[in-house]
Design an enzyme around this catalytic site. Structure first.
Site, short mmCIF file in Angstrom:
data_model
loop_
_atom_site.label_atom_id
_atom_site.label_comp_id
_atom_site.label_asym_id
_atom_site.label_seq_id
_atom_site.Cartn_x
_atom_site.Cartn_y
_atom_site.Cartn_z
N LYS A 113 11.00 -13.62 5.11
CA LYS A 113 12.19 -14.48 5.15
C LYS A 113 13.07 -14.14 6.33
O LYS A 113 13.71 -15.02 6.90
CB LYS A 113 13.00 -14.35 3.85
CG LYS A 113 12.40 -15.07 2.65
CD LYS A 113 13.43 -15.19 1.54
CE LYS A 113 12.86 -15.84 0.29
NZ LYS A 113 13.80 -15.78 -0.84
N LYS A 195 -0.64 -23.45 -2.36
CA LYS A 195 -0.02 -23.45 -3.69
C LYS A 195 1.11 -24.47 -3.74
O LYS A 195 1.87 -24.59 -2.78
CB LYS A 195 0.56 -22.05 -3.93
CG LYS A 195 0.30 -21.50 -5.29
CD LYS A 195 0.78 -20.05 -5.38
CE LYS A 195 2.21 -20.01 -5.87
NZ LYS A 195 2.59 -18.69 -6.39
N LYS A 198 8.08 -24.60 -4.30
CA LYS A 198 9.43 -25.17 -4.32
C LYS A 198 9.87 -25.56 -2.92
O LYS A 198 10.54 -26.57 -2.72
CB LYS A 198 10.42 -24.15 -4.87
CG LYS A 198 10.40 -24.00 -6.37
CD LYS A 198 11.42 -22.94 -6.75
CE LYS A 198 11.43 -22.66 -8.24
NZ LYS A 198 12.14 -21.41 -8.53
P1 AMP Z 1 9.09 -19.44 -7.74
O1 AMP Z 1 8.73 -20.88 -7.56
O2 AMP Z 1 8.51 -18.56 -6.67
O3 AMP Z 1 10.55 -19.20 -8.01
O4 AMP Z 1 8.33 -18.94 -9.04
C1 AMP Z 1 8.79 -19.04 -10.36
C2 AMP Z 1 7.61 -18.78 -11.28
O5 AMP Z 1 6.66 -19.89 -11.22
C3 AMP Z 1 6.84 -17.53 -10.87
O6 AMP Z 1 6.65 -16.71 -12.02
C4 AMP Z 1 5.50 -18.04 -10.35
O7 AMP Z 1 4.41 -17.29 -10.82
C5 AMP Z 1 5.32 -19.42 -10.93
N1 AMP Z 1 4.67 -20.33 -9.96
C6 AMP Z 1 5.20 -20.74 -8.79
N2 AMP Z 1 4.38 -21.60 -8.14
C7 AMP Z 1 3.27 -21.75 -8.92
C8 AMP Z 1 2.06 -22.53 -8.80
N3 AMP Z 1 1.84 -23.35 -7.77
N4 AMP Z 1 1.15 -22.42 -9.78
C9 AMP Z 1 1.37 -21.61 -10.84
N5 AMP Z 1 2.48 -20.86 -11.02
C10 AMP Z 1 3.45 -20.92 -10.07
#
Ligand code: AMP
Ligand code: TRP
Length: 335
Positions: A113, A195, A198
């Site tokens: 970042k 993947k 967000k």
């Molecule tokens: P984040 O989007 O990084 O804030 O992640 C929040 C939670 O969502 C984390 O515990 C990640 O493991 C899960 N997560 C994020 N993106 C994915 C994805 N594409 N597939 C499965 N799990 C996800």
């Protein structure tokens, strides 16, 4: 037997999507009955990169409502907003004073970042210490997170162990990361090699956001990248990653085994049919979640009551822990 204690956090920025739901939130909700759970909307973490105040304010409550709408039950789990519980910021300061700077400079998320920004805030470097406090102030045994957060949970272990060693105590429980299984890795619809994330979710057709309208969901699935074939089967062939992702989503949503999923599409006429069917099950999955989210956002008195109660429960655990930490470290507690 004592229930395992679970802590997890999610940032109120960006767009919560189907990957977050299938990979994380749904699992938190499904397993909550067997554990003592703390689920936290980590607004202080969001401040480590610049935010628009009005947007942050809105997204924080919206995400809290979404967690509840996804089935996290405030009678079973403690749901709260991080900044409502001052022990988090206080604990962070105390832990800063036992954490070597080098540990933070080595974190891959920080390196990543910080190279993408012109001006790096001190909070961004300190992010993992705040997160360590989140976890260890609750004596959490388990931290269900995605692969990308594993290093931060390992740092929380190191910090807990260092505090225990420095002060010759067993004061902090050393937490374990619980990483989601590979099956819960939802890929981008516009590019099945990355993947669903967000940070890309503003790009139309990449992600299904949990609050997207049915039309938008259908649009994104219809445009999903597949290949030039027509066989609808699970496969490890990188060429078939798009179809595999669609089948994986369908499987995760319907809870069927892979043979049953393939049987459902035995009579399908090509990928067009597949895309529409997957869109339909996702729309039906999200419909009640969106309805409940809408109700909670319409009646914010109920939401605020739930969050005030959650904060009170969280404080009852973390404030005595911080006070005891201060005592151990040699600070004089108010008489
Ligand atoms: P984040 O989007 O990084 O804030 O992640 C929040 C939670 O969502 C984390 O515990 C990640 O493991 C899960 N997560 C994020 N993106 C994915 C994805 N594409 N597939 C499965 N799990 C996800
Ligand atoms: N850093 C985590 C993420 O971006 C969010 C988070 C903050 C967290 N504090 C936590 C996760 C404590 C688990 C436990 O996904």
């Amino acid at each position: 037997m004592d229930k395992k204690r679970v802590f997890s956090g999610i940032q109120p920025t960006g767009n919560v999507h189907l990957g977050n739901y299938l990979g994380a939130i749904r699992r938190w909700a499904a397993e909550q009955g067997d554990k003592t759970n703390y689920f936290c909307v980590v607004d202080l973490h969001s401040l480590t990169v610049p935010q628009d105040p009005a947007t942050l304010r809105f997204e924080t409550r919206s995400l809290a409502a979404l967690l509840l709408a996804c089935g996290i039950d405030p009678h079973v789990s403690t749901v709260f907003i991080q900044s409502h519980v001052t022990a988090h910021a206080e604990g962070c300061w105390l832990l800063n004073c036992v954490t070597p700077l080098g540990w933070l400079q080595r974190m891959t998320q920080f390196k990543d970042k910080s190279t993408r920004q012109e001006s790096v805030l001190t909070g961004l470097l300190d992010y993992p210490v705040l997160m360590a406090g989140d976890i260890i102030l609750y004596d959490a045994d388990e931290v269900p997170v995605g692969e990308d957060q594993k290093q931060h949970v390992e740092l929380a272990r190191d910090i807990a162990q260092r505090f225990n060693a420095l002060y010759e105590t067993e004061f902090f429980v050393v937490p374990q990361p619980k990483i989601a299984t590979v099956a819960a890795r939802v890929m981008g619809l516009d590019d099945p090699t990355v993947k669903m994330s967000k940070s890309l979710a503003d790009k139309r057709g990449h992600a299904i956001r949990l609050l997207d309208e049915p039309d938008e969901i259908l649009y994104a699935f219809k445009r999903a990248v597949t290949d030039s074939g027509r066989e609808i089967r699970f496969s490890n062939d990188p060429e078939k990653a798009g179809v595999n992702n669609l089948l994986g989503i369908y499987q995760a949503v319907t809870g069927q085994d892979s043979a049953a999923v393939e049987a459902d599409f035995a009579a399908a006429r090509g990928y067009g049919d597949l895309k529409v069917r997957v869109a339909e099950v996702v729309i039906e999955l999200l419909r009640p979640i969106q309805a409940r989210h809408g109700e909670l956002m319409d009646d914010t008195a109920e939401l605020d009551r739930i969050l005030a109660h959650g904060a009170e429960q969280a404080r009852a655990v973390s404030q005595p822990k911080v006070d005891e930490m201060k005592r151990i470290m040699g600070l004089v507690l108010p008489g």
